[in-house]
Scaffold this active site. Sequence first.
Site, PDB file in Angstrom:
ATOM      1  N   VAL A  46       0.861  -1.176   0.000  1.00 45.26           N
ATOM      2  CA  VAL A  46       0.000   0.000   0.000  1.00 45.26           C
ATOM      3  C   VAL A  46       0.900   1.229   0.000  1.00 45.26           C
ATOM      4  O   VAL A  46       1.950   1.240   0.654  1.00 45.26           O
ATOM      5  CB  VAL A  46      -0.961   0.002   1.217  1.00 45.26           C
ATOM      6  CG1 VAL A  46      -0.182   0.010   2.522  1.00 45.26           C
ATOM      7  CG2 VAL A  46      -1.914   1.182   1.156  1.00 45.26           C
ATOM      8  N   ASP A 158       8.003  -4.038 -15.991  1.00 41.95           N
ATOM      9  CA  ASP A 158       6.603  -3.704 -15.716  1.00 41.95           C
ATOM     10  C   ASP A 158       6.330  -2.247 -16.074  1.00 41.95           C
ATOM     11  O   ASP A 158       5.591  -1.556 -15.376  1.00 41.95           O
ATOM     12  CB  ASP A 158       6.264  -3.974 -14.250  1.00 41.95           C
ATOM     13  CG  ASP A 158       4.761  -4.083 -14.002  1.00 41.95           C
ATOM     14  OD1 ASP A 158       4.023  -4.423 -14.960  1.00 41.95           O
ATOM     15  OD2 ASP A 158       4.314  -3.837 -12.868  1.00 41.95           O
TER      16      ASP A 158
END
EC number: 2.7.11.1
Length: 372
Positions: A46, A158
Amino acid sequence: MSRRRFDCRSVSGLLTTTPQTPIKTENFNNFYTLTPKELGRGKFAVVRQCISKSTGQEYAAKSLKKRRRGQDCRAEILHEIAVLELARSCPHVINLHEVYENATEIILVLEYAAGGEIFNLCLPELAEMVSENDVIRLIKQILEGVHYLHQNNIVHLDLKPQNILLSSIYPLGDIKIVDFGMSRKIGNASELREIMGTPEYLAPEILNYDPITTATDMWNIGIIAYMLLTHTSPFVGEDNQETYLNISQVNVDYSEEMFSSVSQLATDFIQSLLVKNPEKRPTAESCLSHSWLQQWDFGSLFHPEETSGSSQIQDLTLRSSEEKTSKSSCNGSCGAREDKENIPEDGSLVSKRFRFDDSLPSPHELVPDLFC
């Protein structure tokens, strides 16, 4: 062929150098105040805005779980720290400020990029707000950052609009490459082969389980340029099977309708990158010499004070960042990526040409005929 599962402790391509940044064991909350602003969330991570209690400076606190699916993934987090340290002198890679560790997680205190993701600029609602000159500047900065990584034998693996941030949105700032959880070191004797990533951004060689090289990142830069210029995703299908088929066959729409407002030089740039054979893709260094990037007009950059719809770009990006959730940094070695990928709850801001999935099934299981 079934999807390979990797043990975090035996993943190849990780930097094994000891991070130079001190890993502090003091209570993070004694030094920083977490604000209610959540910048991203995944299954194992997070990211929230935080403020230094001593200076008042804004940062992004990325909290990473050390154990994922019962596996110890601390080595992968240390790898991410090492990559950020290696790229500390590159202005287009997010800066690592501090690191904290407790019993369950490691917290990376990162530079705060107030402009959010360039994914926001790919939304159809902003098609008239961002000029091709703006895109040229952003792509050039992405290439400079990626070239720096490649010079140091690091592949990101990515790269996508969700992992490219902006220092500001109003006015349009500079790019910051983030999320090195999937990055790998290449160039040693062993070949790197892994199936990991987000379905619509996968390169053909990853689907084919071929060796990964710096050319894999170049494929993704082609996708990013396509999305910024056309506001659609080039390979996304109705499901993963169709998406993988589009990638394997390089089914890209270069129609006049799709590219009506895109220059021929920009089209040539994208076409040079979206080729199936990795060896035929240009390097980041050679891309920087492409004619498209050499005709940047400094005089016609995005100036919000001169744009009648400038408030719309700010409103849309704020809505998007508040409504969506983002990715975790865990890759294939820690199990399938099950993180949400920037989906507004009401779906109002996402083009029908964008689709994000919670997991990454094996391409071989979905499209077996392509991988004989």
